[in-house]
Write an enzyme that holds these catalytic residues in place. Sequence first.
Site, PDB file in Angstrom:
ATOM      1  N   HIS A  89      46.757  38.813  33.574  1.00 16.71           N
ATOM      2  CA  HIS A  89      46.764  39.402  34.917  1.00 16.71           C
ATOM      3  C   HIS A  89      47.447  38.424  35.865  1.00 16.71           C
ATOM      4  O   HIS A  89      47.180  37.230  35.820  1.00 16.71           O
ATOM      5  CB  HIS A  89      45.345  39.662  35.414  1.00 16.71           C
ATOM      6  CG  HIS A  89      45.329  40.180  36.828  1.00 16.71           C
ATOM      7  ND1 HIS A  89      45.551  41.505  37.124  1.00 16.71           N
ATOM      8  CD2 HIS A  89      45.157  39.549  38.027  1.00 16.71           C
ATOM      9  CE1 HIS A  89      45.508  41.672  38.440  1.00 16.71           C
ATOM     10  NE2 HIS A  89      45.272  40.502  39.006  1.00 16.71           N
ATOM     11  N   ASP A 137      35.279  50.700  41.852  1.00 13.58           N
ATOM     12  CA  ASP A 137      36.102  49.617  42.393  1.00 13.58           C
ATOM     13  C   ASP A 137      37.273  50.178  43.195  1.00 13.58           C
ATOM     14  O   ASP A 137      37.649  49.629  44.223  1.00 13.58           O
ATOM     15  CB  ASP A 137      36.632  48.721  41.286  1.00 13.58           C
ATOM     16  CG  ASP A 137      37.571  47.672  41.851  1.00 13.58           C
ATOM     17  OD1 ASP A 137      37.051  46.732  42.489  1.00 13.58           O
ATOM     18  OD2 ASP A 137      38.799  47.803  41.712  1.00 13.58           O
ATOM     19  N   LYS A 179      38.356  45.785  36.426  1.00 21.21           N
ATOM     20  CA  LYS A 179      39.392  46.606  35.804  1.00 21.21           C
ATOM     21  C   LYS A 179      39.860  45.987  34.495  1.00 21.21           C
ATOM     22  O   LYS A 179      39.973  46.666  33.476  1.00 21.21           O
ATOM     23  CB  LYS A 179      40.572  46.774  36.771  1.00 21.21           C
ATOM     24  CG  LYS A 179      40.235  47.718  37.931  1.00 21.21           C
ATOM     25  CD  LYS A 179      41.327  47.799  38.972  1.00 21.21           C
ATOM     26  CE  LYS A 179      41.465  46.492  39.728  1.00 21.21           C
ATOM     27  NZ  LYS A 179      42.235  46.637  40.984  1.00 21.21           N
ATOM     28  N   ARG A 192      37.459  48.320  51.552  1.00 16.65           N
ATOM     29  CA  ARG A 192      37.729  46.944  51.976  1.00 16.65           C
ATOM     30  C   ARG A 192      39.066  46.859  52.706  1.00 16.65           C
ATOM     31  O   ARG A 192      39.224  46.090  53.664  1.00 16.65           O
ATOM     32  CB  ARG A 192      37.719  46.009  50.760  1.00 16.65           C
ATOM     33  CG  ARG A 192      36.321  45.789  50.177  1.00 16.65           C
ATOM     34  CD  ARG A 192      36.403  45.148  48.789  1.00 16.65           C
ATOM     35  NE  ARG A 192      37.151  43.914  48.811  1.00 16.65           N
ATOM     36  CZ  ARG A 192      37.897  43.448  47.806  1.00 16.65           C
ATOM     37  NH1 ARG A 192      37.958  44.121  46.663  1.00 16.65           N
ATOM     38  NH2 ARG A 192      38.557  42.329  47.928  1.00 16.65           N
ATOM     39  N   SER A 220      36.961  42.649  41.688  1.00 13.32           N
ATOM     40  CA  SER A 220      37.865  43.794  41.580  1.00 13.32           C
ATOM     41  C   SER A 220      38.824  43.619  40.398  1.00 13.32           C
ATOM     42  O   SER A 220      39.019  44.536  39.597  1.00 13.32           O
ATOM     43  CB  SER A 220      38.645  43.955  42.890  1.00 13.32           C
ATOM     44  OG  SER A 220      39.512  45.059  42.818  1.00 13.32           O
TER      45      SER A 220
END
Lengths: 437, 437
Positions: B82, B161, B187, B168, B183
């Site tokens: 990520h 989320d 995922k 948010r 978050s």
Amino acid sequence: MTPYELIRAKRDGGTLAPEALRSLLADYARGDLPDYQMAALCMAVFFRGLDPTELRTWTEAMLHSGATLRRRPGAPPRVDKHSTGGVGDKVSICLAPLVAACGLTVPMVSGRGLGHTGGTLDKLGAIPGFRTHLSLAEADRVLDELGVCMLGQTDELAPADRRLYALRDVTATVDSIPLIAASILSKKLAEDLDGLVLDVKVGSGAFMPTQESAERLARTLVELSGDMGCRAVAWLTSMHAPLGRAVGNASELLEAVDVLRGQGPEDVWALTLRLGAEMLVLGQRTASVPEAERLLRTAIADGSALARFQALVRAQGGDPAVLDAPGVLLGAMETTEVTALSAGHVAEMDTLAIGLAAVVLGAGRTRSDDAIDSGVGFTVLRRPGERVERGEPIFLVHHRPGQDVAEVHRRLAAAVRVSEAIVPVPPLLLARVEASR
Amino acid sequence: MTPYELIRAKRDGGTLAPEALRSLLADYARGDLPDYQMAALCMAVFFRGLDPTELRTWTEAMLHSGATLRRRPGAPPRVDKHSTGGVGDKVSICLAPLVAACGLTVPMVSGRGLGHTGGTLDKLGAIPGFRTHLSLAEADRVLDELGVCMLGQTDELAPADRRLYALRDVTATVDSIPLIAASILSKKLAEDLDGLVLDVKVGSGAFMPTQESAERLARTLVELSGDMGCRAVAWLTSMHAPLGRAVGNASELLEAVDVLRGQGPEDVWALTLRLGAEMLVLGQRTASVPEAERLLRTAIADGSALARFQALVRAQGGDPAVLDAPGVLLGAMETTEVTALSAGHVAEMDTLAIGLAAVVLGAGRTRSDDAIDSGVGFTVLRRPGERVERGEPIFLVHHRPGQDVAEVHRRLAAAVRVSEAIVPVPPLLLARVEASR
């Protein structure tokens, strides 16, 4: 600036420009700002505060979300008192007609009791027929006639503050000093006042947990009020014990009437006298506190203060004769005693616990739609500093015949500490706070 | 505990018990907690943070609001990467098939570009027919067949989320490190991973403003991932300039294919190699980084990585032949130059400004429903540290015939500083962060 940018700026410790903040709050008042953005902003304000200009903008926006009481040309100056709430505090009921009898206008908008504190409206509501839900037009008429009116907050006054309070109440953003100050003054200043006295309670029965936080609230209130063109003085006063001897709606009303007859408990009278004197000075009825106190004593002695209250009761739909008929106000009651387990001096009272015991008894409410019983309540026979022998009663509990009061007795017994030594009792009037600018 | 009590406890710096927090977040996931309470809680978390147990509870609650990718018994270990997002970062596209070609399973769920950063999905979307919106069942099938799939977040993965992120985004509570970490991992860990490499960008084109905050995020991510049973390593990497030479969706796709052919820019390859090596070690394909790098180089040299990508394109609906046909991917283009006004060395690039210039050109989006043009983009001819003569091009701008690119040119020219002196350039790989517990 967008709502997002304003929330972010406050979150990061910035100061919001008046124009941008005013526009955001106007959107909220119109229902055009989502509750989730307002909740986030309130939490950011909880952590970061509001500077004097932001606070004034905020308060004005809430105030201007609704109507205001009308000022009649040529009428005497307008003054009022606000208390942060306590147990046994019936001062408003004797103070408003007393100050009106001394020649000022007192347009008093009050609240109902919630949680451990009583509310002026509930005490007045013990009078059969008495209408606290006046429209502003009706309030203006009573005010023109008598120089005093006593009513509950209507949907016309600061409606955005009412919605915001409900939102703060479920998002843990109530106990923020600037937001508390904005909420109080957006409602009080909708009365279009010349002067305001603030009674900020300190002690076990007060909302502000410490004297330091009470003093910060008092200072915030007097400076904000001054910024908005209304002279203000605050007193920090003791809520280490219930005020007076009576706790309960009808019995507190009767105790306030006793004060108007010159027969009330010493502490209730002392507080009424001091707050009344501040009001007369703020309203420029006189320049000196001693002269103000003389005027107040005279209005008690000559019966004009009591007559003014009787006229008010009549004007708002009640029969003043009931003020001399406790049986009518209270209904059928039984009385039981909470007694001392040992001899000594009353050292401390947990005033919050006493207020909550009153709720359990039925005199108060935990939810805004709870019903209350005007007649039930306590008599506080011994106050902090007073001597008590073993087995003597400290409280009388006035309850309905057959009512189960075991839990109430348990709570009251646990709320008092008796010690052998004499423990110093804090004075009733702790400190006076006026604006520094 | 009620939601009110939990918000209040967090606001006052308390720690929320796992059971109570889990129940609150489950209510939110079911739509039973109002947005205004969640917004207030997120703002309180912004100020007070979350401790490791709270953070794990939060992340698990978001993860378990949806489905997860299926793990096939006997399949190789599952790893993924990520990145926190940057400009010109096309590493995912070459990394996923490369690591799969080395024998691990890479179930890569990616995002679309938003704001100044590009998104892997948009780059893959430049391939005619390529389907990024796979159902989880489809993704499982591609994964079983090829050991790699590349898809967008579906409504099935961590739906709470997604809703929370939208909340948010409008309540200024996005840039909270624990909420960012929750978050990301809610995922990513829905992919049911054995190992995860995190590329946390630092510099003018990164979301984290400072290396210190990037390091805090990296540490939070690796420790949270470890707490949740997925080994993780993070690298802080430079986003002081776009990565590689290509900025733009189709051109970045082509540059990633160049990497798979062993012909990509040095920095893109260096980052791919290092992150790939970490993945092979985390996935226990080998215990040593040098051996991992040897495996990765072999998969490039023998064409197996490229072949895996071609097979992936085919499996997800595209025709891999277009990877050799830039004209098909890009369409009709014109090219103009942004030239140096003076001779010297490229000292600094404002990578955020370059990313935003790409949005203006049409390569990115400011709103999630904006359309994008896959063909437009820039070639970065000179990078920080490189020599440029007066009048030589620094950027090529690839745009549609007749497109007005004056604003794009203005922005790009302003985004580069050329100095006479040679200015030190930060290394690409800044620091490695692994779990301390």
